[in-house]
Design an enzyme around this catalytic site. Structure first.
Site, mmCIF file in Angstrom:
data_model
loop_
_atom_site.group_PDB
_atom_site.id
_atom_site.type_symbol
_atom_site.label_atom_id
_atom_site.label_comp_id
_atom_site.label_asym_id
_atom_site.label_seq_id
_atom_site.Cartn_x
_atom_site.Cartn_y
_atom_site.Cartn_z
ATOM 1 N N GLU A 149 -76.811 106.719 14.127
ATOM 2 C CA GLU A 149 -77.354 105.923 15.229
ATOM 3 C C GLU A 149 -78.344 106.697 16.101
ATOM 4 O OE1 GLU A 149 -73.618 102.866 15.889
ATOM 5 O OE2 GLU A 149 -73.494 104.862 16.745
ATOM 6 N N ASP A 202 -72.457 94.182 10.440
ATOM 7 C CA ASP A 202 -71.413 93.446 9.707
ATOM 8 C C ASP A 202 -70.977 92.266 10.560
ATOM 9 O OD1 ASP A 202 -70.062 95.989 11.121
ATOM 10 O OD2 ASP A 202 -68.682 94.307 11.229
HETATM 11 N N1 SAH Z 1 -65.051 106.785 10.444
HETATM 12 C C1 SAH Z 1 -66.064 105.827 10.775
HETATM 13 C C2 SAH Z 1 -65.811 105.159 12.074
HETATM 14 C C3 SAH Z 1 -66.806 104.089 12.370
HETATM 15 S S1 SAH Z 1 -66.135 102.953 13.464
HETATM 16 C C4 SAH Z 1 -67.424 106.490 10.744
HETATM 17 O O1 SAH Z 1 -67.736 107.336 11.613
HETATM 18 O O2 SAH Z 1 -68.179 106.157 9.834
HETATM 19 C C5 SAH Z 1 -67.449 101.796 13.565
HETATM 20 C C6 SAH Z 1 -68.576 102.157 14.504
HETATM 21 O O3 SAH Z 1 -69.574 101.165 14.431
HETATM 22 C C7 SAH Z 1 -68.138 102.208 15.957
HETATM 23 O O4 SAH Z 1 -68.845 103.228 16.606
HETATM 24 C C8 SAH Z 1 -68.492 100.811 16.500
HETATM 25 O O5 SAH Z 1 -69.103 100.864 17.772
HETATM 26 C C9 SAH Z 1 -69.456 100.206 15.474
HETATM 27 N N2 SAH Z 1 -69.035 98.959 14.808
HETATM 28 C C10 SAH Z 1 -69.754 98.375 13.811
HETATM 29 N N3 SAH Z 1 -69.123 97.273 13.345
HETATM 30 C C11 SAH Z 1 -67.969 97.148 14.060
HETATM 31 C C12 SAH Z 1 -66.888 96.217 14.002
HETATM 32 N N4 SAH Z 1 -66.868 95.225 13.122
HETATM 33 N N5 SAH Z 1 -65.853 96.393 14.860
HETATM 34 C C13 SAH Z 1 -65.867 97.408 15.750
HETATM 35 N N6 SAH Z 1 -66.854 98.329 15.822
HETATM 36 C C14 SAH Z 1 -67.913 98.217 14.990
#
Ligand code: SAH
Length: 238
Positions: free
Chosen positions: A15, A206
């Protein structure tokens, strides 16, 4: 006097990668394990940092940034799950306000998401954490000219990756949310408590549904590139 910087916080490396690549970096400083990159983005003093996912990471990062760099505006950029039938993968969402939908004292009669914030001897109840109207207007205008538009509304934040259409519907019905993510409202709360304006800009990776575990890794890069391009175009007017 030197102009105060704009603070830019993303949860994940993807990001902030394009912003860091575009930034003329002058200094990198590690605080609380987080690397704060100071420099100029499109000629504008900025501090860019990757905070890690979730509300506590985001709040620690925002508070550290606020105390150390005194930003004049804090912007949270990144990807999010889309909520509601109008919001699709690849769309942009600018927050009008943020809610911590998982802060729950409903058993005591409080509306879901109501926060209790200290104000010296007083305490304030707040549900919708405000975002800077002027900054949001600039982001919406740039989004219109580059991508044909963006949604503007409530962004919900909680410590969960939402991959459940029922939850998405609930957030839509309860808060008229347009996106769900894991940091925005934590950053908005830190900014609110410090009297510093904030903005939250998200691109949809998503649909916060059954497809999310597959869509999130597939679309995050595209979505993050969109917010980075938009922010580079807007930063000179913020
Ligand atoms: N271990 C993973 C964690 C990602 S969590 C990694 O670092 O790849 C998902 C991240 O994307 C969070 O920072 C959140 O802000 C965002 N995000 C995207 N889609 C999401 C969803 N459906 N629900 C919650 N957060 C989401």
């Amino acid at each position: 006097m030197e102009q105060k910087p704009i603070g830019i916080i993303g949860a994940m490396a993807s990001e902030v990668a394009a912003l860091l690549a575009a930034m003329k970096e002058e200094k990198a400083e590690e605080l609380a394990g987080l690397v704060f990159h100071s420099g100029a983005l499109e000629g504008v003093p900025c501090v860019v940092v990757e905070c890690g996912p979730g509300k506590v990471n985001a709040a620690v990062c925002a508070q550290t940034m606020l105390l150390r760099y005194s930003p004049r505006l804090v912007i949270n950029v990144g990807v999010a799950g889309g909520v509601g039938s109008q919001v699709h993968i690849g769309d942009l969402v600018v927050a009008a306000a943020c809610v911590q939908y998982d802060f729950d004292t409903t058993a005591m009669g409080d509306p879901l998401g109501t926060l209790f914030i200290r104000r010296g001897a007083e305490s304030e109840d707040i549900l919708l954490l405000p975002c800077c109207e002027e900054a949001a207007a600039v982001l919406l205008e740039e989004a219109r000219s580059i991508y044909g538009g963006a949604h503007f509304g409530v962004i919900c934040t909680g410590d969960a990756f939402v991959a459940d259409p029922e939850k998405g519907r609930f957030l839509d019905e309860t808060f008229q949310a347009q996106a769900v993510e894991m940091e925005g409202a934590a950053i908005a709360q830190a900014c609110y408590m410090n009297g510093v304006p904030c903005a939250v800009l998200r691109a949809i990776s998503d649909g916060a549904n059954d497809g999310s575990p597959v869509d999130f890794p597939a679309f995050t890069r595209m979505a993050a590139e969109k917010t980075s391009r938009l922010l580079r175009a807007a930063v000179g007017r913020l």
